[in-house]
Design a protein around this motif. Sequence first.
Motif, PDB file in Angstrom:
ATOM      1  N   GLY A 158       0.803  -1.217   0.000  1.00  0.00           N
ATOM      2  CA  GLY A 158       0.000   0.000   0.000  1.00  0.00           C
ATOM      3  C   GLY A 158       0.834   1.264   0.000  1.00  0.00           C
ATOM      4  N   ALA A 159       2.053   1.183  -0.476  1.00  0.00           N
ATOM      5  CA  ALA A 159       2.947   2.339  -0.437  1.00  0.00           C
ATOM      6  C   ALA A 159       2.431   3.474  -1.313  1.00  0.00           C
ATOM      7  CB  ALA A 159       4.353   1.933  -0.879  1.00  0.00           C
ATOM      8  N   GLY A 160       1.749   3.142  -2.399  1.00  0.00           N
ATOM      9  CA  GLY A 160       1.229   4.192  -3.278  1.00  0.00           C
ATOM     10  C   GLY A 160       0.140   5.001  -2.605  1.00  0.00           C
ATOM     11  N   ILE A 161      -0.757   4.335  -1.911  1.00  0.00           N
ATOM     12  CA  ILE A 161      -1.824   5.023  -1.200  1.00  0.00           C
ATOM     13  C   ILE A 161      -1.253   5.826  -0.044  1.00  0.00           C
ATOM     14  CG2 ILE A 161      -3.914   4.687   0.183  1.00  0.00           C
ATOM     15  CD1 ILE A 161      -4.312   4.272  -2.816  1.00  0.00           C
ATOM     16  N   ALA A 162      -0.289   5.278   0.657  1.00  0.00           N
ATOM     17  CA  ALA A 162       0.334   5.998   1.764  1.00  0.00           C
ATOM     18  C   ALA A 162       1.055   7.247   1.263  1.00  0.00           C
ATOM     19  CB  ALA A 162       1.311   5.088   2.503  1.00  0.00           C
ATOM     20  N   LEU A 163       1.730   7.130   0.147  1.00  0.00           N
ATOM     21  CA  LEU A 163       2.414   8.284  -0.431  1.00  0.00           C
ATOM     22  C   LEU A 163       1.401   9.341  -0.852  1.00  0.00           C
ATOM     23  CD1 LEU A 163       5.074   9.557  -1.349  1.00  0.00           C
ATOM     24  CD2 LEU A 163       4.772   8.387  -3.534  1.00  0.00           C
ATOM     25  N   LEU A 164       0.313   8.924  -1.457  1.00  0.00           N
ATOM     26  CA  LEU A 164      -0.743   9.858  -1.845  1.00  0.00           C
ATOM     27  C   LEU A 164      -1.321  10.553  -0.619  1.00  0.00           C
ATOM     28  CD1 LEU A 164      -2.558  10.943  -4.137  1.00  0.00           C
ATOM     29  CD2 LEU A 164      -4.092   9.040  -3.657  1.00  0.00           C
ATOM     30  N   TYR A 165      -1.529   9.821   0.449  1.00  0.00           N
ATOM     31  CA  TYR A 165      -2.054  10.389   1.695  1.00  0.00           C
ATOM     32  C   TYR A 165      -1.095  11.433   2.266  1.00  0.00           C
ATOM     33  CZ  TYR A 165      -4.119  10.548   6.329  1.00  0.00           C
ATOM     34  OH  TYR A 165      -4.699  10.960   7.482  1.00  0.00           O
ATOM     35  N   VAL A 166       0.197  11.146   2.268  1.00  0.00           N
ATOM     36  CA  VAL A 166       1.193  12.077   2.792  1.00  0.00           C
ATOM     37  C   VAL A 166       1.250  13.336   1.930  1.00  0.00           C
ATOM     38  CG1 VAL A 166       3.675  12.399   3.163  1.00  0.00           C
ATOM     39  CG2 VAL A 166       2.558  10.314   3.951  1.00  0.00           C
ATOM     40  N   ILE A 167       1.223  13.190   0.621  1.00  0.00           N
ATOM     41  CA  ILE A 167       1.274  14.347  -0.279  1.00  0.00           C
ATOM     42  C   ILE A 167       0.031  15.213  -0.102  1.00  0.00           C
ATOM     43  CG2 ILE A 167       1.193  15.032  -2.709  1.00  0.00           C
ATOM     44  CD1 ILE A 167       3.025  12.630  -3.280  1.00  0.00           C
ATOM     45  N   CYS A 168      -1.143  14.596  -0.005  1.00  0.00           N
ATOM     46  CA  CYS A 168      -2.385  15.364   0.199  1.00  0.00           C
ATOM     47  C   CYS A 168      -2.379  16.083   1.541  1.00  0.00           C
ATOM     48  CB  CYS A 168      -3.591  14.453   0.090  1.00  0.00           C
ATOM     49  SG  CYS A 168      -3.927  13.906  -1.586  1.00  0.00           S
ATOM     50  N   ALA A 169      -1.886  15.434   2.571  1.00  0.00           N
ATOM     51  CA  ALA A 169      -1.817  16.069   3.886  1.00  0.00           C
ATOM     52  C   ALA A 169      -0.879  17.270   3.869  1.00  0.00           C
ATOM     53  CB  ALA A 169      -1.358  15.055   4.934  1.00  0.00           C
ATOM     54  N   LEU A 170       0.244  17.154   3.197  1.00  0.00           N
ATOM     55  CA  LEU A 170       1.176  18.279   3.096  1.00  0.00           C
ATOM     56  C   LEU A 170       0.571  19.433   2.294  1.00  0.00           C
ATOM     57  CD1 LEU A 170       4.558  16.407   2.568  1.00  0.00           C
ATOM     58  CD2 LEU A 170       3.764  17.593   4.619  1.00  0.00           C
ATOM     59  N   CYS A 171      -0.161  19.107   1.241  1.00  0.00           N
ATOM     60  CA  CYS A 171      -0.820  20.152   0.451  1.00  0.00           C
ATOM     61  C   CYS A 171      -1.889  20.865   1.267  1.00  0.00           C
ATOM     62  CB  CYS A 171      -1.413  19.567  -0.822  1.00  0.00           C
ATOM     63  SG  CYS A 171      -0.183  19.083  -2.032  1.00  0.00           S
ATOM     64  N   MET A 172      -2.670  20.117   2.048  1.00  0.00           N
ATOM     65  CA  MET A 172      -3.695  20.740   2.889  1.00  0.00           C
ATOM     66  C   MET A 172      -3.069  21.628   3.957  1.00  0.00           C
ATOM     67  SD  MET A 172      -6.707  17.916   3.335  1.00  0.00           S
ATOM     68  CE  MET A 172      -5.663  16.578   3.890  1.00  0.00           C
ATOM     69  N   LEU A 173      -1.950  21.201   4.512  1.00  0.00           N
ATOM     70  CA  LEU A 173      -1.231  22.007   5.486  1.00  0.00           C
ATOM     71  C   LEU A 173      -0.733  23.294   4.842  1.00  0.00           C
ATOM     72  CD1 LEU A 173      -0.015  22.194   8.366  1.00  0.00           C
ATOM     73  CD2 LEU A 173       2.036  21.134   7.403  1.00  0.00           C
ATOM     74  N   LEU A 174      -0.213  23.190   3.634  1.00  0.00           N
ATOM     75  CA  LEU A 174       0.279  24.362   2.908  1.00  0.00           C
ATOM     76  C   LEU A 174      -0.857  25.341   2.614  1.00  0.00           C
ATOM     77  CD1 LEU A 174       2.683  25.716   1.475  1.00  0.00           C
ATOM     78  CD2 LEU A 174       2.010  24.474  -0.577  1.00  0.00           C
ATOM     79  N   VAL A 175      -2.003  24.848   2.190  1.00  0.00           N
ATOM     80  CA  VAL A 175      -3.157  25.712   1.912  1.00  0.00           C
ATOM     81  C   VAL A 175      -3.606  26.416   3.196  1.00  0.00           C
ATOM     82  CG1 VAL A 175      -5.607  25.672   1.303  1.00  0.00           C
ATOM     83  CG2 VAL A 175      -3.952  24.485  -0.124  1.00  0.00           C
ATOM     84  N   GLY A 176      -3.648  25.699   4.291  1.00  0.00           N
ATOM     85  CA  GLY A 176      -4.045  26.301   5.561  1.00  0.00           C
ATOM     86  C   GLY A 176      -3.078  27.378   6.016  1.00  0.00           C
ATOM     87  N   LEU A 177      -1.794  27.113   5.883  1.00  0.00           N
ATOM     88  CA  LEU A 177      -0.793  28.106   6.283  1.00  0.00           C
ATOM     89  C   LEU A 177      -0.833  29.337   5.395  1.00  0.00           C
ATOM     90  CD1 LEU A 177       2.241  25.830   7.167  1.00  0.00           C
ATOM     91  CD2 LEU A 177       0.766  27.098   8.723  1.00  0.00           C
ATOM     92  N   VAL A 178      -1.020  29.157   4.097  1.00  0.00           N
ATOM     93  CA  VAL A 178      -1.104  30.303   3.188  1.00  0.00           C
ATOM     94  C   VAL A 178      -2.359  31.113   3.502  1.00  0.00           C
ATOM     95  CG1 VAL A 178      -1.470  30.967   0.779  1.00  0.00           C
ATOM     96  CG2 VAL A 178       0.290  29.305   1.354  1.00  0.00           C
ATOM     97  N   GLY A 179      -3.470  30.437   3.741  1.00  0.00           N
ATOM     98  CA  GLY A 179      -4.691  31.142   4.092  1.00  0.00           C
ATOM     99  C   GLY A 179      -4.571  31.907   5.393  1.00  0.00           C
TER     100      GLY A 179
END
Length: 55
Positions: free
Chosen positions: A13-34
């Motif tokens: 499940g490394a692909g799903i885990a990687l996708l989850y980590v990338i999405c979480a980092l993007c959401m964190l970035l959007v929150g910080l920019v906002g």
Amino acid sequence: MSKIKGVLLGMIGAGIALLYVICALCMLLVGLVGFTVPLVRDVEKSVPDHDQAIL
């Protein structure tokens, strides 16, 4: 790179885990920019409520 990814995220499940980590980092970035943009942060003060706009 594959060995590092396997150690960090696991082999099954490394692909799903990687996708989850990338999405979480993007959401964190959007929150910080906002939070850092005053126009977005203070939108509650600058945009009137729906009920007030009708009156």
